[in-house]
Every structure is written in structure tokens, then in C-alpha cells.
Design a protein around this motif. Sequence first.
Motif, PDB file in Angstrom:
ATOM      1  N   VAL A 169      10.120  -0.954  -1.569  1.00 61.39           N
ATOM      2  CA  VAL A 169       8.953  -0.188  -1.365  1.00 61.39           C
ATOM      3  C   VAL A 169       8.153  -0.609  -0.493  1.00 61.39           C
ATOM      4  N   VAL A 170       7.606   0.101   0.471  1.00 60.04           N
ATOM      5  CA  VAL A 170       7.032  -0.501   1.459  1.00 60.04           C
ATOM      6  C   VAL A 170       5.526   0.411   1.597  1.00 60.04           C
ATOM      7  N   ALA A 171       4.290  -0.679   1.642  1.00 63.32           N
ATOM      8  CA  ALA A 171       2.947  -0.108   1.473  1.00 63.32           C
ATOM      9  C   ALA A 171       2.300  -0.974   2.598  1.00 63.32           C
ATOM     10  N   SER A 172       2.400  -0.319   3.809  1.00 64.06           N
ATOM     11  CA  SER A 172       1.839  -1.001   4.850  1.00 64.06           C
ATOM     12  C   SER A 172       0.426  -0.256   5.560  1.00 64.06           C
ATOM     13  N   GLU A 173      -0.532  -1.081   5.375  1.00 60.74           N
ATOM     14  CA  GLU A 173      -2.179  -0.764   5.684  1.00 60.74           C
ATOM     15  C   GLU A 173      -2.354   0.397   4.763  1.00 60.74           C
ATOM     16  N   VAL A 174      -1.994   0.103   3.316  1.00 62.56           N
ATOM     17  CA  VAL A 174      -2.364   1.363   2.573  1.00 62.56           C
ATOM     18  C   VAL A 174      -3.312   0.753   1.339  1.00 62.56           C
ATOM     19  N   VAL A 175      -2.959  -0.222   1.010  1.00 61.00           N
ATOM     20  CA  VAL A 175      -3.794  -0.842  -0.442  1.00 61.00           C
ATOM     21  C   VAL A 175      -5.322  -0.716  -0.223  1.00 61.00           C
ATOM     22  N   GLU A 176      -5.715  -1.028   1.063  1.00 60.25           N
ATOM     23  CA  GLU A 176      -6.842  -1.002   1.135  1.00 60.25           C
ATOM     24  C   GLU A 176      -7.789   0.384   1.179  1.00 60.25           C
ATOM     25  N   SER A 215      17.970   4.445   4.391  1.00 63.38           N
ATOM     26  CA  SER A 215      17.929   5.879   3.618  1.00 63.38           C
ATOM     27  C   SER A 215      16.272   5.902   3.287  1.00 63.38           C
ATOM     28  N   VAL A 216      15.217   6.659   4.209  1.00 62.57           N
ATOM     29  CA  VAL A 216      14.014   6.325   3.913  1.00 62.57           C
ATOM     30  C   VAL A 216      13.482   7.786   3.476  1.00 62.57           C
ATOM     31  N   THR A 217      12.466   7.569   2.200  1.00 63.85           N
ATOM     32  CA  THR A 217      11.690   8.698   1.991  1.00 63.85           C
ATOM     33  C   THR A 217      10.291   8.289   2.316  1.00 63.85           C
ATOM     34  N   GLY A 218       9.839   9.121   3.178  1.00 65.33           N
ATOM     35  CA  GLY A 218       8.263   8.675   3.358  1.00 65.33           C
ATOM     36  C   GLY A 218       7.388   9.809   2.875  1.00 65.33           C
ATOM     37  N   ILE A 219       6.375   9.185   1.942  1.00 62.02           N
ATOM     38  CA  ILE A 219       5.594  10.034   1.332  1.00 62.02           C
ATOM     39  C   ILE A 219       4.183   9.903   1.802  1.00 62.02           C
ATOM     40  N   ASP A 220       3.186  10.911   1.951  1.00 63.44           N
ATOM     41  CA  ASP A 220       1.725  11.119   2.312  1.00 63.44           C
ATOM     42  C   ASP A 220       1.278  12.160   1.546  1.00 63.44           C
ATOM     43  N   PRO A 221      -0.088  11.869   1.023  1.00 63.72           N
ATOM     44  CA  PRO A 221      -0.585  13.180   0.544  1.00 63.72           C
ATOM     45  C   PRO A 221      -0.973  14.162   1.442  1.00 63.72           C
ATOM     46  N   LEU A 222      -1.258  13.780   2.618  1.00 59.99           N
ATOM     47  CA  LEU A 222      -1.752  14.805   3.747  1.00 59.99           C
ATOM     48  C   LEU A 222      -0.602  15.675   4.266  1.00 59.99           C
ATOM     49  N   GLU A 223      -0.693  16.949   4.008  1.00 58.43           N
ATOM     50  CA  GLU A 223       0.333  17.693   4.443  1.00 58.43           C
ATOM     51  C   GLU A 223       0.454  17.855   6.027  1.00 58.43           C
ATOM     52  N   ASP A 224      -0.777  17.511   6.759  1.00 59.12           N
ATOM     53  CA  ASP A 224      -0.784  17.493   8.028  1.00 59.12           C
ATOM     54  C   ASP A 224       0.002  16.237   8.897  1.00 59.12           C
ATOM     55  N   LEU A 232       2.334   8.692  -4.839  1.00 61.95           N
ATOM     56  CA  LEU A 232       3.136   7.970  -5.416  1.00 61.95           C
ATOM     57  C   LEU A 232       3.209   8.430  -7.028  1.00 61.95           C
ATOM     58  N   GLU A 233       2.298   8.900  -7.546  1.00 63.20           N
ATOM     59  CA  GLU A 233       2.576   9.275  -9.068  1.00 63.20           C
ATOM     60  C   GLU A 233       3.531  10.560  -9.091  1.00 63.20           C
ATOM     61  N   ASP A 234       3.387  11.434  -8.228  1.00 59.61           N
ATOM     62  CA  ASP A 234       4.371  12.344  -8.040  1.00 59.61           C
ATOM     63  C   ASP A 234       5.847  11.880  -8.107  1.00 59.61           C
ATOM     64  N   LEU A 291      11.317   3.475   0.149  1.00 62.34           N
ATOM     65  CA  LEU A 291      10.262   4.391  -0.073  1.00 62.34           C
ATOM     66  C   LEU A 291       9.024   3.740   0.739  1.00 62.34           C
ATOM     67  N   ASP A 292       8.720   4.713   1.735  1.00 62.35           N
ATOM     68  CA  ASP A 292       7.530   4.131   2.640  1.00 62.35           C
ATOM     69  C   ASP A 292       6.140   4.907   2.010  1.00 62.35           C
ATOM     70  N   VAL A 293       5.233   4.203   1.475  1.00 62.54           N
ATOM     71  CA  VAL A 293       4.124   4.842   0.710  1.00 62.54           C
ATOM     72  C   VAL A 293       3.178   4.902   1.629  1.00 62.54           C
ATOM     73  N   GLY A 294       2.338   6.169   1.956  1.00 60.31           N
ATOM     74  CA  GLY A 294       1.417   6.239   3.026  1.00 60.31           C
ATOM     75  C   GLY A 294       2.056   6.395   4.189  1.00 60.31           C
ATOM     76  N   SER A 295       2.948   6.937   4.469  1.00 60.96           N
ATOM     77  CA  SER A 295       3.891   7.190   5.633  1.00 60.96           C
ATOM     78  C   SER A 295       3.270   7.584   7.000  1.00 60.96           C
ATOM     79  N   GLY A 296       2.328   8.214   6.699  1.00 65.43           N
ATOM     80  CA  GLY A 296       1.370   8.896   7.720  1.00 65.43           C
ATOM     81  C   GLY A 296       2.346   9.779   8.693  1.00 65.43           C
ATOM     82  N   GLY A 297       2.368   9.625  10.063  1.00 64.18           N
ATOM     83  CA  GLY A 297       3.167  10.317  10.994  1.00 64.18           C
ATOM     84  C   GLY A 297       4.413   9.714  11.350  1.00 64.18           C
ATOM     85  N   GLY A 298       5.009   8.611  10.396  1.00 67.83           N
ATOM     86  CA  GLY A 298       6.228   8.311  10.236  1.00 67.83           C
ATOM     87  C   GLY A 298       6.389   7.106  11.205  1.00 67.83           C
ATOM     88  N   LEU A 299       5.452   6.226  11.667  1.00 68.82           N
ATOM     89  CA  LEU A 299       5.477   5.177  12.657  1.00 68.82           C
ATOM     90  C   LEU A 299       6.270   4.111  11.890  1.00 68.82           C
TER      91      LEU A 299
END
Length: 342
Positions: free
Chosen positions: A207-214, A158-167, A193-195, A139-147
Motif C-alpha cells: 500500500v502506497v500513500a504518498s503525500e496523502v496523510v497530511e 498490478s496497481v489499483t489507484g483510488i481517489d475520491p474525486l471522479e475528475d 479507502l474505506e470502500d 494499492l495507490d491511495v490518493g492516486s490523483g492523476g496517476g503520477l
Amino acid sequence: MLLSQKRYSVPTDHASEDNGLAGPWMVSTRSENGPHCIQVPRPGKLCRCQPPTCPPAFTIIASLFRFFTEQPYSTSQATVDPNEMRKFQRLANKWWDEHGDFAALHSMNDLRVPFIRDTVLNSRNDHQLGSPLFGIKILDVGSGGGLLSEPLGRLGASVTGIDPLEDNIRTAELHKSFDPILAKRIEYKSCTLEDIVEETSETFDVVVASEVVEHVADVEMFIRCCGEVLKPEGFLFITTINKTQLSYVLGIVIAESVLGIVPSGTHDWEKFIAPEELERLLESNGFSVKAIKGMWYNPLFRSWSWTGNTSINYALHAVKSSVQGQSAPKEAPLETDRAAPD
């Protein structure tokens, strides 16, 4: 609660032509006694129609109270910070410009991808040649554009990337579509993440949270949610920024205002977190921290390297306890490259 438009018979003396929208609006609600409705006059209309039988007001209020209070994670507990979302909304179409606003994140893959890959492989007895992370659910939390999602997918995960911004998710989906292999290995979702916590439990190996916690609103809630979706003895990888005077000078003043490595306003120093504090939060929520490594960015060569100093950027690896409510076993010594914070 559902708002619906529904017409009931009205006296002919006040019926009017209104494109089929004349009559009251009906607000429907559901309780343990079944569906109920409340008649609400349309704005600017005097409704004189006879309402259907409705429950007492206190029943409706009680139903609404149960609806909002029985949610596992209320909006007041959300980890998403609306201010942070507004910052990244403006950058949603720039993720894959390797020389643009996210250039530092592109080059960070030279460290974080091998860090994740090698740590996972060291815990496995065998792996598939060419796809070393095959069979690993990430699970890639805050995956942004998928970098980060894409290179992990290319390693077989098998990766699930999540981000609250639809764009952001649209950008990630578009870029993924150019590689048929990634289309099968990566799934993107515009959600929090709550969803994911509400959908599933103890599903992911990593679970990966890269440059997200801040950027999150509540770090401890974020960690707790990570633990909810991780399998027992699952791995958590975090990269973030230490809260020191040096991180303020180099990470904000120099990086944002002087060199423009990242857009001005990207970071809030008050939301940075020291590795000691992050470790404390993790261990109090059922994790054992196994490694903390300092990271250094060279703006001249636009490259990252490992360092013994954690006073600016650092990476962390933690393991979830195999038994809920207990810290993970600590048979292996903590791998650390820390230096005393400034």
C-alpha cells in the motif's frame, strides 16, 4: 432506502393530468421481515388515496437504525476531508503538466519510485527481468492523476489507484489510455479507502500513500484501513511532511506564498505529523517501522534528494504484522536518517 414514484387508484374527483406523476410517492425500505413501503404525499398535493398495509412506525425506525449503525465505517469515521477534496477539485486537469502545480510531485518520483522498488526487491529472492515488480499487487491511495501509479505499473506491478474525486480518476484514465501496457496493469477507482476495506481484506502486497496523510481527516483510521487491506507482512510506504517550525516556514510560507511551488492553501500545518507520532500510530496498529528517510526539495533545480534531516519532508517504510494484533517482527534495525526536529 429507495424513493420510487408509483400510482395507486385514486377517486376520480381528484385525479389530474400530471405527466404520469400524479399520486403519492412511495418510500420503500427493507428489514428482516421483508420489504415495506411508506406512502408520502407529493409536495403540494393532498393525497386521499388508500395506502397499502404498512408496518408500524417503530419497525421502520428500527430498520433504518440497523441500516446506518451496521456499516463498518460510518461517515463520522471517514478519512476523507471534504475541505481537502474541494482544494484538489480545482486542480484535477493539471496533474500531467510537468511544469505546473504538480511539478514537485513529478520530480519526487526520482526518489519514491526507486525507494518502493528497491525495498520490495530486497525482500524477494527473484524477479522478472524488465518487470521487477511483476506479481506484486499495489494499492495507490490518493492516486490523483496517476503520477505514481504509472511508473509502478511500468515496473510490472498490478496497481489499483483510488481517489475520491471522479475528475482525478478521469484524468488518470485518459492518460493511461495512451499506453496499452498500462491499460492492462492499472485499474483506477473513484472511491475511498474505506470502500476498499468493505470490498476486500488482506489483498495487497503493498500500500502506497504518498503525500496523502497530511490531507486525511483521521490519520489513525487511515492507518487501520491500510492494515485491513494489506496481506500479512505486506509493505506500507508513506511520504509526508513533518510538523516543525521549519516545515511551516519552508513548506507553507515559502513554498506556497513566496515561490508558488504548490498552490496557496494546499497544506494545513496543523495536519502535518511528526515521524515519531506516525511511528507510534503505526506500531499501535500492528505495523513495524523499518525505515524513515529525510527528503529535501531544491526549488532552483526542481529536484529531490535524500537527506539526514527529517524536519520537513520524509519517507517511511513499515511492515504489517504476520499475526493480527501484534507488531511485526523487528529482527532488522530501523533504518533512519532523522535529525532532531526544530
